[in-house]
Structure formats: structure tokens, C-alpha cells
Design an enzyme around this catalytic site. Sequence first.
Site, PDB file in Angstrom:
ATOM      1  N   ASP A  38       0.848  -1.130  -0.026  1.00  0.00           N
ATOM      2  CA  ASP A  38      -0.195   0.072   0.086  1.00  0.00           C
ATOM      3  C   ASP A  38       0.980   1.161  -0.042  1.00  0.00           C
ATOM      4  OD1 ASP A  38      -2.330  -1.315  -0.037  1.00  0.00           O
ATOM      5  OD2 ASP A  38      -2.717  -1.367   2.079  1.00  0.00           O
ATOM      6  N   SER A  83     -21.235 -21.466 -26.228  1.00  0.00           N
ATOM      7  CA  SER A  83     -21.483 -22.092 -24.796  1.00  0.00           C
ATOM      8  C   SER A  83     -21.059 -23.786 -25.300  1.00  0.00           C
ATOM      9  CB  SER A  83     -22.857 -22.053 -24.433  1.00  0.00           C
ATOM     10  OG  SER A  83     -23.675 -22.307 -25.421  1.00  0.00           O
ATOM     11  N   LEU A  84     -21.339 -24.484 -24.230  1.00  0.00           N
ATOM     12  CA  LEU A  84     -20.709 -25.969 -24.343  1.00  0.00           C
ATOM     13  C   LEU A  84     -21.932 -26.704 -24.200  1.00  0.00           C
ATOM     14  CD1 LEU A  84     -17.801 -25.692 -22.255  1.00  0.00           C
ATOM     15  CD2 LEU A  84     -17.798 -26.126 -24.650  1.00  0.00           C
ATOM     16  N   ASP A 118     -17.385 -22.502 -12.083  1.00  0.00           N
ATOM     17  CA  ASP A 118     -18.606 -22.019 -12.059  1.00  0.00           C
ATOM     18  C   ASP A 118     -18.748 -20.660 -11.970  1.00  0.00           C
ATOM     19  OD1 ASP A 118     -21.447 -22.191 -12.424  1.00  0.00           O
ATOM     20  OD2 ASP A 118     -21.559 -23.367 -10.574  1.00  0.00           O
ATOM     21  N   ARG A 137     -20.316 -11.977 -21.818  1.00  0.00           N
ATOM     22  CA  ARG A 137     -20.656 -12.600 -22.998  1.00  0.00           C
ATOM     23  C   ARG A 137     -21.805 -12.151 -23.704  1.00  0.00           C
ATOM     24  NH1 ARG A 137     -24.265 -17.143 -23.550  1.00  0.00           N
ATOM     25  NH2 ARG A 137     -23.569 -18.538 -25.406  1.00  0.00           N
ATOM     26  N   GLU A 185     -12.927 -17.243 -16.960  1.00  0.00           N
ATOM     27  CA  GLU A 185     -14.198 -16.973 -16.148  1.00  0.00           C
ATOM     28  C   GLU A 185     -13.847 -15.980 -15.120  1.00  0.00           C
ATOM     29  OE1 GLU A 185     -16.140 -18.963 -17.488  1.00  0.00           O
ATOM     30  OE2 GLU A 185     -17.570 -19.717 -15.703  1.00  0.00           O
ATOM     31  N   LYS A 323     -20.176 -32.695 -16.904  1.00  0.00           N
ATOM     32  CA  LYS A 323     -20.711 -32.137 -15.726  1.00  0.00           C
ATOM     33  C   LYS A 323     -20.846 -33.049 -14.310  1.00  0.00           C
ATOM     34  CE  LYS A 323     -22.837 -28.207 -15.803  1.00  0.00           C
ATOM     35  NZ  LYS A 323     -24.053 -27.875 -16.615  1.00  0.00           N
TER      36      LYS A 323
HETATM   37  S1  IVH Z   1     -14.194 -23.256 -22.824  1.00  0.00           S
HETATM   38  C1  IVH Z   1     -17.296 -22.841 -26.346  1.00  0.00           C
HETATM   39  N1  IVH Z   1     -13.252 -23.800 -20.724  1.00  0.00           N
HETATM   40  O1  IVH Z   1     -18.748 -22.790 -19.117  1.00  0.00           O
HETATM   41  C2  IVH Z   1     -17.077 -22.373 -25.067  1.00  0.00           C
HETATM   42  N2  IVH Z   1     -15.441 -22.731 -20.692  1.00  0.00           N
HETATM   43  O2  IVH Z   1     -21.323 -23.188 -21.439  1.00  0.00           O
HETATM   44  C3  IVH Z   1     -15.624 -22.348 -24.556  1.00  0.00           C
HETATM   45  N3  IVH Z   1     -16.554 -22.434 -18.624  1.00  0.00           N
HETATM   46  O3  IVH Z   1     -19.806 -19.924 -20.825  1.00  0.00           O
HETATM   47  C4  IVH Z   1     -15.567 -22.267 -23.345  1.00  0.00           C
HETATM   48  N4  IVH Z   1     -15.032 -23.335 -17.220  1.00  0.00           N
HETATM   49  O4  IVH Z   1     -18.025 -19.544 -19.103  1.00  0.00           O
HETATM   50  C5  IVH Z   1     -14.111 -23.268 -21.154  1.00  0.00           C
HETATM   51  N5  IVH Z   1     -12.487 -24.283 -18.565  1.00  0.00           N
HETATM   52  C6  IVH Z   1     -13.311 -23.681 -19.249  1.00  0.00           C
HETATM   53  C7  IVH Z   1     -14.593 -23.229 -18.444  1.00  0.00           C
HETATM   54  C8  IVH Z   1     -15.668 -22.790 -19.331  1.00  0.00           C
HETATM   55  C9  IVH Z   1     -16.173 -22.607 -17.444  1.00  0.00           C
HETATM   56  C10 IVH Z   1     -18.020 -21.722 -18.837  1.00  0.00           C
HETATM   57  C11 IVH Z   1     -17.855 -20.651 -19.637  1.00  0.00           C
HETATM   58  C12 IVH Z   1     -18.863 -21.070 -20.735  1.00  0.00           C
HETATM   59  C13 IVH Z   1     -19.523 -22.200 -20.106  1.00  0.00           C
HETATM   60  C14 IVH Z   1     -19.856 -23.392 -21.217  1.00  0.00           C
END
Ligand code: IVH
Length: 674
Positions: A38, A83-84, A118, A137, A185, A323
Site C-alpha cells: 500500500d 457455450s458448451l 462455475d 458474453r 471465467e 458435468k
Molecule cells: S471453454 C465454447 N473452459 O462454461 C465455449 N469454458 O457453456 C468455450 N466455462 O460460458 C468455453 N470453465 O463460461 C471453457 N475451463 C473452461 C470453462 C468454461 C467454465 C464456462 C464458460 C462458458 C460455459 C460453457
Amino acid sequence: MTSSEVKQKIEKLRQLINKYRYQYHVLNKLEISEETLDQLKYELKKLEDEYPQFIAANSPTQRVAGKALSKFKKVTHSARMLSLEDAFSEDDMREWEDRLKKVLPSKKWHYFAELKLDGLALSLVYRDGVLVRGATRGDGAIGEDVTQNVRTMESIPLSLETYRDSSRSMISRMLQNKEVEIRGEALISKKGLINLNHTQTEKGEKPYANARNLAAGSLRQLDPKIVRDRHLEFIGYSLLASDGVTQHHEEHEVIATLGFKTDPYAKICKNLAEVFEFHAHVASIRESFPYEIDGIVVSVNESDLHARAGVVGKTPRASIAYKFAPKEAITKVNDIIIQVGRTGVLTPVAVLEPVRVGGVTVSRATLHNEDEIRRLSLKVGDTVIVGRAGDVIPDIKKVLIELRNGHERSFHMPKKCPVCDKSVSSDARGIIVRCTNKACPSLKRERIYYFVSKKAFDIDGLGPKTIDALLDQGLIQDASDLFGLLEGDLVPLERFGEKSASNLVGAIAGSRKISLPRFLIALGILHVGEETALDLAEHFGTLDRVAGASEEEILKVKNIGSIVARSIVDFFKDAHSKVFLEKLSDEGVIVGKTPKRKPGKLTGTSFVFTGELESMSRDAAKARVRELGGDPSETVSRETKYVVVGVSPGSKYAKAQKLGITVLDERAFLKLVE
Ligand code: IVH
């Protein structure tokens, strides 16, 4: 100072502060005190106030939370934020691989597996090495500009530099790139949530429900001061503009070298079998990980194949989220039954419509006592949410009262023991209800189970089923009769042959010589667990001295209070106990002596362990503490000096944090007992 000297000094301070920021917020260690850090910041601020012409966009002073916005600007992502797809089982994963094989015929690949964090996705854009934009996003194509907020996050570098040694030429190329985008994240740690909730409750406000929602809500706060105070963190997982990078795992390496936190567990897997192993491992470290994780992300590691597999809808084909099984499920309570335990306590147990929770099917949930049933306002027939944290027995989290149909019925604790029909007694608060019949068959059974268990006589091959059979056939009345069993008694029993009968008789005979602490545990004296048994043994040395001790004498043993002392005296005075001890001695059971404990460097230091250790068993760790004169204990209190946290810790960890007790991880513990 000349103006160029000032400029130099400002630059040096900036670098120094940045170095320590990185140590602290990315590597979780700090070589100097926070106060010193600081002070350095203060010095820089003073100089910059005087010479504003030298303020750079990446100066640590530029992390200050600026004015609140009235709304966020929209931004268009350079490439869609996808997304995944979710997988929940090994079968789902195999199907995914089969689909990949079809779109990538005659190709071979590796997988890259990483934690699925998460929180919420965040995109960071660096232009000429300087952070210029942070964006959420949004709908994947268009997000919100949260740059102001992102600048307050200390784990995000304001400028890209080489923070770690790296021989890779691509790093220097990356640093010359006009534009580099890093995605990852944004999260709030579990500890962060606990701290923030502490403040909330102190202010008389409602605690936040979970770290994920809080992180999402925080990032979208218009006032950056709020964001700063919530200590959001960032972990990077993908790199755009990744020329020279041919494999996904290299993106992680580059991101880490550029000064970001990355997933420490991520690894290359040769095949799905290794992916499954990784998934199981991550599930086991899940509780002790500082952030919430809800599964793993598995990707084809080779970037060209990843691109070739393409995108279906909003998800890339070559990545998937595997998951974890949900930790909660909805089901129905079909009945409430009573279990009578070893010490005679009546425990109500909910009989559930079987349901899968945390990867296993459950059909029972403990209700602890009548108070808990009242607290939940549970009735038989209710629809409920059951949860399973770690490996513990499932319990009921919540009753969905709205779903009642009028056919539910209330439950009351019985006035008589459901096993022996004798009356029950309850403690002063009416919470703990006990069967008073010392000869209750249920109690008898549970006592024998306990007598032979790992921590007591530890008789191999003598489980509840065999004990039930022996009791049902009238071959034993109590545990002392075990020592008189002959092979011929066992052979006629179901599941026994000559070999197994002789093995069991051998195992029983081999357990005749026993240490004093184990013997005291085996007796099942009310309130005497492992630690108390050890304390008693070390204090008195022999069984005769423990058995002959008065209440006053027992009260002199450390950690023992009047309730426990009374219970011990009562046990040894009891006529049934006297007969039992005599029978054991007649059967040739020999109880060893315990030497006094030598003082050591941990004398007077109490430890509580929670979670599994990786390098040794918990018992071995406790033994080590004792060797050094320290005191392992089961309950966290203000007297506890250290709580040692392993993999999948339980509620003791939370309690330690609440009481502000020093928490040690395995490495720190090992160092202490070296
Ligand atoms: S790769 C194609 N790696 O999970 C998306 N995603 O629905 C590429 N997430 O919105 C994401 N940990 O916010 C990736 N190690 C990781 C992740 C991750 C969390 C989240 C991400 C995304 C959601 C997938």
C-alpha cells in the site's frame, strides 16, 4: 528530480507494484506485507498527482474505481462467445467421441481436460499490450462493456508482459500482436463469499446464496466501487489471435506466462479412459478447491482438428462440458422410521422414493432428531429436496410445502423403543431420545458391530451380516463370546466354508492382544470416542487404573469435562460392565499398557483434521501430532490452534473460517511436523 528521473521512478514503482500484485493475486503468495505494498502505491500516486503527464493506462493507480455508469455500452465480440454441450455420464462422453470420429474420419487426437469453473465468461481485449476492453458474453455475439469493473480486478494484468520464464518464441510474438484477446471465467472464491456474507449479516442484510450468482451480479454493477469490494477474480482458459499455437494446452501455457491465473489441474489425456480418471479426480478435490467447479471441460487438443470439427448451433463440436452429478434432487418422503444406535439413541430416518443424488441412488436420509423435523416442518408424504455434500449421508434440505395435497401426516417420536418396546428417556432439551433398556437387542447388536470395528478390535472379515447370523443362531450373546467361537460353529452358517471359518477364528484369536486406547473405544462407553480414549490411556496407563478412577481423578485428564467423567465412572460401576470385563479377561483378552506421552515441539497445540490427506492417512497424521506432543481433536473450538484441510473437507473447514482459526493445507502441515 529531473523530469526524466521522475518518469523513470514512476516506471520503476509501477513495475515493482505490478510484480507484487502478480505474486499476491495470481500466485497467492506475497514476499512483502500488504501494508508495504500500500505504501508503494501511495508513493506512486503522489508522484503521478504531481506529474500527471506520466500517468500510463496500465499504472496500478488506474485500478481505482471510477464514477458509476448509467448503463453499459454494447460491444460486438470479435468471434462469437460459444457455450458448451453438457454430458452427464461416461456413456454421454462415448457418444460424443463417436460423433467426433464421424466428422474427423481417420484422424487421431488427444484430449485436453480442464476444470469447468462455475462463474461467468469474460472476454479481455489487449491492444498494443494494454487492456482496453472487458466484456461479458451477452448473447454470444453482443455483450456488455464492463471495462471499468474489470480494471478493479487485481488478478487481471493491465498490460501484457512476460511474467514467467518462457523459452517460447510465440510469447514474444504474442506481445507484438496488435490485438490479443483472452477469455476466461470471472469468479468469487468460496472464501470470498463467506467473507462477504459475514459483512452482509453484520449489516443485518440477507446473505448471498452462491458465489456464481454473486459474481454475475457483481460484474454487471454499474458502480465499480461495488465490484472492487467484492474481490472478483479471473482465471483464463482461452486465447484468441493465437498464431503459432497449435494445441489448446499451449493456450493455457501462454496465458499463464502473460500473467494470468490458469487452471492448475488441467491436463492432456490420451483417451477417454484418462478423461474419466481426471473427472473422478476432480470430483474428489472439488470441495477443497477454492472456487466452485461444476464439472470438467474436455476438448480435442489439436487446434486444427478443433476448427475442422466446426460449430453446431451455439456449441463447438470438439469441446464438451462433462458435468458432475447434481448434489441435490427432488423426491418424496414415503415414511419416517426409527433407528436405534449403539448408545441407544433413537434417530428418525426418512424413507425416500429412491432418487439419484451426487452420482448414487439414495433411499434414506437422516433427520437427526425431532427438532430437525420441526425445523423443516416435514410430514410423511411431503415432496422434498435432498442433498449430499461430499460423502456424507444424504439429508433433507427443504420441504416443498406448496406441493402438499392434504394427505400428508405429521410425525412424532415414539414413547417406546421400537425394538424392545421398553420406555425411552429424553435429555433436558427433549432433543436426544434414548432407549433405557441396557439389554435392548438393537443396542446389543450395534455394540458388537462397534466392538469389532476398525478403530476398536479391528477383526478382519467380521462384518454386520456375520454378527447378525451369529446372534440369530444364538452362538453369541455379547462380544466376549466371539473369542470362544470354534471353526465348527461357523461352518454351518451361510456364506462360510472351512477356509473362511478358519480364517475368521484366526483373526479373532489374533486380536486378543489389544492396546488400551483401542480397548476403551471397543467398550463403547457413552461420550468416549477416539481422542478421549487416548487421553485416558495416556493419563492412567493401565485398564485397572482407568476402571478404578474416581470422578475427581478423571476430571484431571485434559479435555475431559464432568459429563464425560460421570459417564466413565457409571460405566465401570455398572454390574453388566463388570461381568463383561471379567468374561473378556477369562477369554484371554490382554490389554496393553500405555506409556506417558513425552513432551515435544507441539505440546499444548491442538489440531483438527478435515478432509483426506494425500500423503498419509488421517490416523497417521494424528499419530504424528501426538508423537510431537500435540493434541489431535475432533471438534473445532476457540481452543483449536490449527485446522488441517485435506481433500473434500467437511463442515469443520467452514467452522474454522468462521472462528478465524489458522487453516493449514497438507504441505504446510507436513512442514510443521517435519
Ligand atoms: S471453454 C465454447 N473452459 O462454461 C465455449 N469454458 O457453456 C468455450 N466455462 O460460458 C468455453 N470453465 O463460461 C471453457 N475451463 C473452461 C470453462 C468454461 C467454465 C464456462 C464458460 C462458458 C460455459 C460453457
